[in-house]
Write a protein that holds these residues in place. Structure first.
Motif, PDB file in Angstrom:
ATOM      1  N   LEU A 125       0.853  -1.178   0.000  1.00 35.06           N
ATOM      2  CA  LEU A 125       0.000   0.000   0.000  1.00 35.06           C
ATOM      3  C   LEU A 125       0.892   1.233   0.000  1.00 35.06           C
ATOM      4  O   LEU A 125       1.903   1.272   0.710  1.00 35.06           O
ATOM      5  N   ILE A 126       0.527   2.227  -0.796  1.00 32.89           N
ATOM      6  CA  ILE A 126       1.241   3.501  -0.747  1.00 32.89           C
ATOM      7  C   ILE A 126       0.256   4.544  -0.235  1.00 32.89           C
ATOM      8  O   ILE A 126      -0.825   4.742  -0.794  1.00 32.89           O
ATOM      9  N   VAL A 127       0.609   5.183   0.864  1.00 34.17           N
ATOM     10  CA  VAL A 127      -0.317   5.954   1.675  1.00 34.17           C
ATOM     11  C   VAL A 127      -0.131   7.451   1.456  1.00 34.17           C
ATOM     12  O   VAL A 127       0.989   7.967   1.519  1.00 34.17           O
ATOM     13  N   VAL A 128      -1.249   8.131   1.221  1.00 35.32           N
ATOM     14  CA  VAL A 128      -1.305   9.592   1.281  1.00 35.32           C
ATOM     15  C   VAL A 128      -1.977   9.951   2.596  1.00 35.32           C
ATOM     16  O   VAL A 128      -3.081   9.471   2.884  1.00 35.32           O
ATOM     17  N   SER A 129      -1.307  10.760   3.399  1.00 35.92           N
ATOM     18  CA  SER A 129      -1.925  11.254   4.630  1.00 35.92           C
ATOM     19  C   SER A 129      -1.864  12.775   4.579  1.00 35.92           C
ATOM     20  O   SER A 129      -0.923  13.404   5.071  1.00 35.92           O
ATOM     21  N   ASP A 130      -2.878  13.347   3.938  1.00 36.48           N
ATOM     22  CA  ASP A 130      -2.876  14.775   3.627  1.00 36.48           C
ATOM     23  C   ASP A 130      -3.380  15.569   4.829  1.00 36.48           C
ATOM     24  O   ASP A 130      -4.526  16.024   4.868  1.00 36.48           O
ATOM     25  N   VAL A 131      -2.487  15.731   5.790  1.00 40.93           N
ATOM     26  CA  VAL A 131      -2.795  16.443   7.028  1.00 40.93           C
ATOM     27  C   VAL A 131      -2.074  17.788   6.997  1.00 40.93           C
ATOM     28  O   VAL A 131      -0.922  17.875   6.580  1.00 40.93           O
ATOM     29  N   TYR A 132      -2.741  18.831   7.439  1.00 37.60           N
ATOM     30  CA  TYR A 132      -2.240  20.197   7.277  1.00 37.60           C
ATOM     31  C   TYR A 132      -0.956  20.472   8.069  1.00 37.60           C
ATOM     32  O   TYR A 132       0.063  20.852   7.510  1.00 37.60           O
ATOM     33  N   ASP A 133      -0.989  20.262   9.354  1.00 37.41           N
ATOM     34  CA  ASP A 133       0.139  20.573  10.232  1.00 37.41           C
ATOM     35  C   ASP A 133       1.195  19.479  10.135  1.00 37.41           C
ATOM     36  O   ASP A 133       0.866  18.285  10.208  1.00 37.41           O
ATOM     37  N   HIS A 134       2.464  19.864   9.992  1.00 35.40           N
ATOM     38  CA  HIS A 134       3.509  18.865   9.765  1.00 35.40           C
ATOM     39  C   HIS A 134       3.656  17.898  10.934  1.00 35.40           C
ATOM     40  O   HIS A 134       3.735  16.679  10.738  1.00 35.40           O
ATOM     41  N   ALA A 135       3.692  18.415  12.158  1.00 35.39           N
ATOM     42  CA  ALA A 135       3.848  17.535  13.320  1.00 35.39           C
ATOM     43  C   ALA A 135       2.662  16.582  13.442  1.00 35.39           C
ATOM     44  O   ALA A 135       2.837  15.401  13.779  1.00 35.39           O
ATOM     45  N   THR A 136       1.466  17.060  13.158  1.00 34.91           N
ATOM     46  CA  THR A 136       0.281  16.213  13.220  1.00 34.91           C
ATOM     47  C   THR A 136       0.313  15.169  12.111  1.00 34.91           C
ATOM     48  O   THR A 136      -0.132  14.024  12.296  1.00 34.91           O
ATOM     49  N   ARG A 137       0.828  15.543  10.956  1.00 37.08           N
ATOM     50  CA  ARG A 137       0.954  14.580   9.857  1.00 37.08           C
ATOM     51  C   ARG A 137       1.959  13.492  10.213  1.00 37.08           C
ATOM     52  O   ARG A 137       1.735  12.307   9.927  1.00 37.08           O
ATOM     53  N   LEU A 138       3.074  13.873  10.831  1.00 36.63           N
ATOM     54  CA  LEU A 138       4.024  12.859  11.288  1.00 36.63           C
ATOM     55  C   LEU A 138       3.353  11.882  12.242  1.00 36.63           C
ATOM     56  O   LEU A 138       3.553  10.665  12.149  1.00 36.63           O
ATOM     57  N   ARG A 139       2.564  12.408  13.155  1.00 37.61           N
ATOM     58  CA  ARG A 139       1.867  11.545  14.105  1.00 37.61           C
ATOM     59  C   ARG A 139       0.906  10.610  13.394  1.00 37.61           C
ATOM     60  O   ARG A 139       0.793   9.425  13.744  1.00 37.61           O
TER      61      ARG A 139
END
Length: 335
Positions: free
Chosen positions: A302-316
């Motif tokens: 699976l190749i995942v897109v996690s399009d979250v605005y804040d960088h730290a939140t996206r890392l989480r």
């Protein structure tokens, strides 16, 4: 265990610039390497203020230089925009700099609008040559023959692995015919996912690169500590899709509490059709969603897109996804 990888859109947000987006992509790759992700890819897009990966090979060099083991690649290069010889030179150079870590995914869509396509000095008809162009790239990456007058220096002999990308049956048929791994873009075009995979697997012909079918499935996954919080984070991506339908390709926007106040019923219908296979929720929800998708598709990866605005939140989000999928190394395991 199904392998997990990342497709990073290199988003420029309302509180970052292009340099910040590029550095965030590099930082994500460094974390992903420790969390068990197999590869990180970026895609070629042009004339989009909210995406900083237009010069894809340059971006990949920046990311690869900040990592040690994770595979880095294009997901993908829109080959009709380029001379195959130049793409071979670029990715062969990356392979010399980062041996054994570079992937080259190839697509035939323009990755832009028709006006920008003309600025690239290409024509829409260039896509008709896509199968031959793929073979040409492959030939330039192969070892040079003794009487070969034109070599892609320093690419010859690097044999960078090629992938065919697609969101329709065409890519599935081509990947099968050439014996190449196939990545389906179900993170924005989910409707043909199952038929395309069936075509790819049933028609696959072994090649020097690959002896059996290998299918990667694109999926949007947003993880947070609760389903409600994940759904709120997902409004950033939902607004981006609504903006595409409005012809407003701007910067990534922070999440909002009520997405229904942002989009019209028509925009919602269009966006949710494209986002139909998204997995959004708590770690338990994400785990169940991943298991169901893998069971349904038989995906090798699976190749995942996690399009979250804040960088730290996206890392989480990516860390929670890795933990839910069971790829997080024991030394990094979450409580």
């Amino acid at each position: 265990m199904t392998a997990l990888s990342i497709l990073d859109l290199v988003r420029v947000t309302e509180n970052t610039d292009a340099r910040g987006a590029l550095d965030n992509a590099r930082d994500l790759a460094a974390h992903a390497e420790n969390w068990g992700y197999r590869r990180i890819w970026v895609a070629e897009h042009h004339n989009m203020p909210g995406i900083a990966s237009a010069a894809t090979s340059v971006v990949l060099g920046h990311i690869a230089a900040g990592t040690k083991t994770i595979r880095v690649g294009a997901g993908g290069i829109m080959l009709p925009n380029h001379a195959p010889y130049v793409i071979a030179e670029q990715f062969g150079t990356l392979a010399r700099l980062f041996p054994g870590r570079i992937d080259l995914g190839l697509g035939r869509a323009p990755g832009t609008d028709q006006l920008t396509l003309r600025a690239l000095r290409r024509t829409p008809e260039a896509a008709e040559n896509f199968p031959q162009d793929v073979l040409e790239v492959q030939a330039f990456l192969a070892p040079a023959g003794p009487n070969q007058r034109i070599q892609a220096v320093p690419a010859a002999g690097t044999e960078v692995p090629l992938w065919i990308l697609g969101s329709s049956n065409f890519g599935a048929m081509l990947a099968a015919e050439l014996g190449l791994p196939y990545a389906f873009a179900s993170h924005f075009a989910p409707e043909l996912l199952i038929p395309a995979l069936e075509i790819y697997r049933s028609r696959f012909k072994p090649s020097e690169q690959l002896d059996r079918p290998y299918a990667m499935v694109g999926v949007n996954i947003i993880a947070a500590t609760s389903d409600d919080e994940a759904r709120r984070l997902a409004t950033t991506q939902q607004m981006s899709f609504a903006n595409i339908f409005r012809g407003a390709r701007g910067l990534s926007q922070p999440p909002i509490d009520d997405i229904e106040s942002y989009w019209s019923p028509t925009e919602k219908t269009q966006a949710m059709r494209m986002l139909a296979r998204s997995i959004v929720g708590s770690p338990d929800t994400v785990r169940a969603g991943i298991d169901a998708l893998v069971t349904e598709t038989g995906a090798d990866e699976l190749i995942v897109v996690s399009d979250v605005y804040d960088h730290a939140t996206r890392l989480r989000s990516f860390e929670l996804i890795a933990n839910a999928a069971g790829i997080l190394p024991s030394s990094s395991r979450l409580a």
